[in-house]
Design a protein around this motif. Structure first.
Motif, PDB file in Angstrom:
ATOM      1  N   MET A   1       0.840  -1.185   0.000  1.00 25.97           N
ATOM      2  CA  MET A   1       0.000   0.000   0.000  1.00 25.97           C
ATOM      3  C   MET A   1       0.878   1.238   0.000  1.00 25.97           C
ATOM      4  SD  MET A   1      -3.152   0.638   2.443  1.00 25.97           S
ATOM      5  CE  MET A   1      -4.211   1.998   2.201  1.00 25.97           C
ATOM      6  N   GLY A   2       0.589   2.181  -0.895  1.00 23.40           N
ATOM      7  CA  GLY A   2       1.395   3.384  -1.028  1.00 23.40           C
ATOM      8  C   GLY A   2       0.969   4.480  -0.074  1.00 23.40           C
ATOM      9  N   SER A   3       1.634   5.609  -0.213  1.00 17.22           N
ATOM     10  CA  SER A   3       1.292   6.758   0.623  1.00 17.22           C
ATOM     11  C   SER A   3      -0.021   7.378   0.154  1.00 17.22           C
ATOM     12  CB  SER A   3       2.432   7.767   0.585  1.00 17.22           C
ATOM     13  OG  SER A   3       2.696   8.156  -0.739  1.00 17.22           O
ATOM     14  N   LYS A   4      -0.599   8.201   1.011  1.00 21.22           N
ATOM     15  CA  LYS A   4      -1.883   8.838   0.738  1.00 21.22           C
ATOM     16  C   LYS A   4      -1.755  10.338   0.930  1.00 21.22           C
ATOM     17  CE  LYS A   4      -4.604   4.943   2.374  1.00 21.22           C
ATOM     18  NZ  LYS A   4      -5.599   4.486   3.329  1.00 21.22           N
ATOM     19  N   PRO A   5      -2.638  11.109   0.271  1.00 20.01           N
ATOM     20  CA  PRO A   5      -2.628  12.558   0.482  1.00 20.01           C
ATOM     21  C   PRO A   5      -2.899  12.893   1.943  1.00 20.01           C
ATOM     22  CG  PRO A   5      -4.031  11.973  -1.374  1.00 20.01           C
ATOM     23  CD  PRO A   5      -3.639  10.694  -0.692  1.00 20.01           C
ATOM     24  N   GLY A   6      -2.101  13.807   2.481  1.00 20.22           N
ATOM     25  CA  GLY A   6      -2.271  14.196   3.872  1.00 20.22           C
ATOM     26  C   GLY A   6      -2.595  15.665   4.057  1.00 20.22           C
ATOM     27  N   VAL A   7      -2.385  16.475   2.999  1.00 19.10           N
ATOM     28  CA  VAL A   7      -2.612  17.918   3.080  1.00 19.10           C
ATOM     29  C   VAL A   7      -3.305  18.360   1.793  1.00 19.10           C
ATOM     30  CG1 VAL A   7      -1.518  20.180   3.317  1.00 19.10           C
ATOM     31  CG2 VAL A   7      -0.529  18.205   4.477  1.00 19.10           C
ATOM     32  N   ALA A   8      -4.388  19.122   1.936  1.00 14.95           N
ATOM     33  CA  ALA A   8      -5.125  19.607   0.773  1.00 14.95           C
ATOM     34  C   ALA A   8      -4.363  20.735   0.086  1.00 14.95           C
ATOM     35  CB  ALA A   8      -6.507  20.094   1.183  1.00 14.95           C
ATOM     36  N   LEU A   9      -4.459  20.778  -1.218  1.00 11.22           N
ATOM     37  CA  LEU A   9      -3.774  21.796  -2.011  1.00 11.22           C
ATOM     38  C   LEU A   9      -4.133  23.207  -1.542  1.00 11.22           C
ATOM     39  CD1 LEU A   9      -1.866  22.053  -4.467  1.00 11.22           C
ATOM     40  CD2 LEU A   9      -3.902  22.242  -5.882  1.00 11.22           C
ATOM     41  N   GLN A  10      -5.397  23.447  -1.248  1.00  4.40           N
ATOM     42  CA  GLN A  10      -5.833  24.787  -0.844  1.00  4.40           C
ATOM     43  C   GLN A  10      -5.329  25.182   0.541  1.00  4.40           C
ATOM     44  OE1 GLN A  10      -7.898  22.257  -1.644  1.00  4.40           O
ATOM     45  NE2 GLN A  10      -9.486  22.016  -0.096  1.00  4.40           N
ATOM     46  N   ASP A  11      -4.775  24.240   1.292  1.00  2.00           N
ATOM     47  CA  ASP A  11      -4.245  24.545   2.622  1.00  2.00           C
ATOM     48  C   ASP A  11      -2.755  24.874   2.615  1.00  2.00           C
ATOM     49  OD1 ASP A  11      -6.764  24.119   3.664  1.00  2.00           O
ATOM     50  OD2 ASP A  11      -6.350  22.037   4.219  1.00  2.00           O
ATOM     51  N   VAL A  12      -2.146  24.908   1.440  1.00  2.00           N
ATOM     52  CA  VAL A  12      -0.720  25.165   1.313  1.00  2.00           C
ATOM     53  C   VAL A  12      -0.518  26.531   0.657  1.00  2.00           C
ATOM     54  CG1 VAL A  12       1.423  24.359   0.259  1.00  2.00           C
ATOM     55  CG2 VAL A  12      -0.247  22.707   1.103  1.00  2.00           C
ATOM     56  N   PRO A  13       0.289  27.405   1.281  1.00  2.00           N
ATOM     57  CA  PRO A  13       0.532  28.725   0.674  1.00  2.00           C
ATOM     58  C   PRO A  13       1.568  28.626  -0.452  1.00  2.00           C
ATOM     59  CG  PRO A  13       1.632  28.574   2.801  1.00  2.00           C
ATOM     60  CD  PRO A  13       0.882  27.287   2.607  1.00  2.00           C
ATOM     61  N   PHE A  14       1.200  29.099  -1.633  1.00  2.00           N
ATOM     62  CA  PHE A  14       2.064  29.050  -2.808  1.00  2.00           C
ATOM     63  C   PHE A  14       2.407  30.445  -3.300  1.00  2.00           C
ATOM     64  CE2 PHE A  14      -0.172  24.978  -3.219  1.00  2.00           C
ATOM     65  CZ  PHE A  14       0.872  24.127  -3.533  1.00  2.00           C
ATOM     66  N   GLU A  15       3.593  30.575  -3.862  1.00  2.00           N
ATOM     67  CA  GLU A  15       3.921  31.716  -4.723  1.00  2.00           C
ATOM     68  C   GLU A  15       3.480  31.359  -6.138  1.00  2.00           C
ATOM     69  OE1 GLU A  15       5.095  34.751  -4.039  1.00  2.00           O
ATOM     70  OE2 GLU A  15       5.175  34.267  -1.905  1.00  2.00           O
ATOM     71  N   GLU A  16       3.688  30.096  -6.531  1.00  2.00           N
ATOM     72  CA  GLU A  16       3.218  29.550  -7.811  1.00  2.00           C
ATOM     73  C   GLU A  16       2.609  28.193  -7.523  1.00  2.00           C
ATOM     74  OE1 GLU A  16       5.859  29.810 -11.422  1.00  2.00           O
ATOM     75  OE2 GLU A  16       7.329  30.148  -9.829  1.00  2.00           O
ATOM     76  N   GLY A  17       1.325  28.044  -7.790  1.00  2.00           N
ATOM     77  CA  GLY A  17       0.674  26.755  -7.597  1.00  2.00           C
ATOM     78  C   GLY A  17       1.183  25.732  -8.596  1.00  2.00           C
ATOM     79  N   PRO A  18       0.960  24.457  -8.342  1.00  2.00           N
ATOM     80  CA  PRO A  18       1.511  23.408  -9.195  1.00  2.00           C
ATOM     81  C   PRO A  18       0.896  23.371 -10.596  1.00  2.00           C
ATOM     82  CG  PRO A  18       0.120  22.465  -7.496  1.00  2.00           C
ATOM     83  CD  PRO A  18       0.206  23.926  -7.216  1.00  2.00           C
ATOM     84  N   TYR A  19       1.765  23.126 -11.571  1.00  2.00           N
ATOM     85  CA  TYR A  19       1.376  22.870 -12.952  1.00  2.00           C
ATOM     86  C   TYR A  19       2.478  22.041 -13.592  1.00  2.00           C
ATOM     87  CZ  TYR A  19       4.331  26.978 -14.007  1.00  2.00           C
ATOM     88  OH  TYR A  19       5.361  27.872 -14.087  1.00  2.00           O
TER      89      TYR A  19
END
Length: 114
Positions: free
Chosen positions: A1-19
Motif C-alpha cells: 500500500m502506497g502513501s496517501k494525500p495528507g494535506v489539501a492543495l488549498q491549505d498550502v501557501p504558494f507563490e506559484e501553484g503546481p502545474y
C-alpha cells in the motif's frame, strides 16, 4: 500500500501553484511554495505520486522539518513514470478528501512568460 494525500492543495501557501511544464519531450511538475517569515520558516512539503488505470496523481503527504525557502521545485515526471499521463493530459492533484484538480500543462514558451 502506497502513501496517501495528507494535506489539501488549498491549505498550502504558494507563490506559484503546481502545474506541468513541457520542455521538448520532457515534462516536469513545477511549483513554488511561499517562504515562511525569517524568524519562523514554513516546513517543506513532501510530494508523492500514484497511478490509476487512466490517470495519475500528485499530492502532498505532509510537512517535514526542513525549512521552505521559497525555491522553485521542478520534479521530472519521468522519474515517477508519469510521462505518458502528461502526454494524454491525464494528470491531477489529489486532495485527502478524494477531490481531483486537473494540472495545467504549459509548454516552455508559455512557462517563461509567467
Amino acid at each position: 500500500m502506497g502513501s496517501k494525500p495528507g494535506v489539501a492543495l488549498q491549505d498550502v501557501p504558494f507563490e506559484e501553484g503546481p502545474y506541468i511544464v513541457q520542455r521538448g519531450e520532457n515534462f516536469y511538475l513545477h511549483y513554488r511554495l511561499a517562504a515562511g517569515a525569517d524568524e519562523r520558516p514554513r516546513p517543506r512539503m513532501v510530494v508523492d505520486s500514484k497511478k490509476a488505470q487512466d490517470k495519475a496523481f500528485y499530492f502532498f503527504i505532509g510537512p517535514i522539518s526542513n525549512p521552505e525557502r521559497g525555491n522553485v521545485i521542478e520534479r521530472p515526471l519521468a522519474s515517477d513514470g508519469l510521462m505518458e499521463f502528461a502526454r494524454r493530459g491525464a494528470l491531477y492533484w489529489l486532495n485527502p478528501d478524494g477531490s481531483e484538480i486537473p494540472l495545467e500543462i504549459r509548454r516552455e514558451a508559455e512557462h517563461r512568460r509567467e
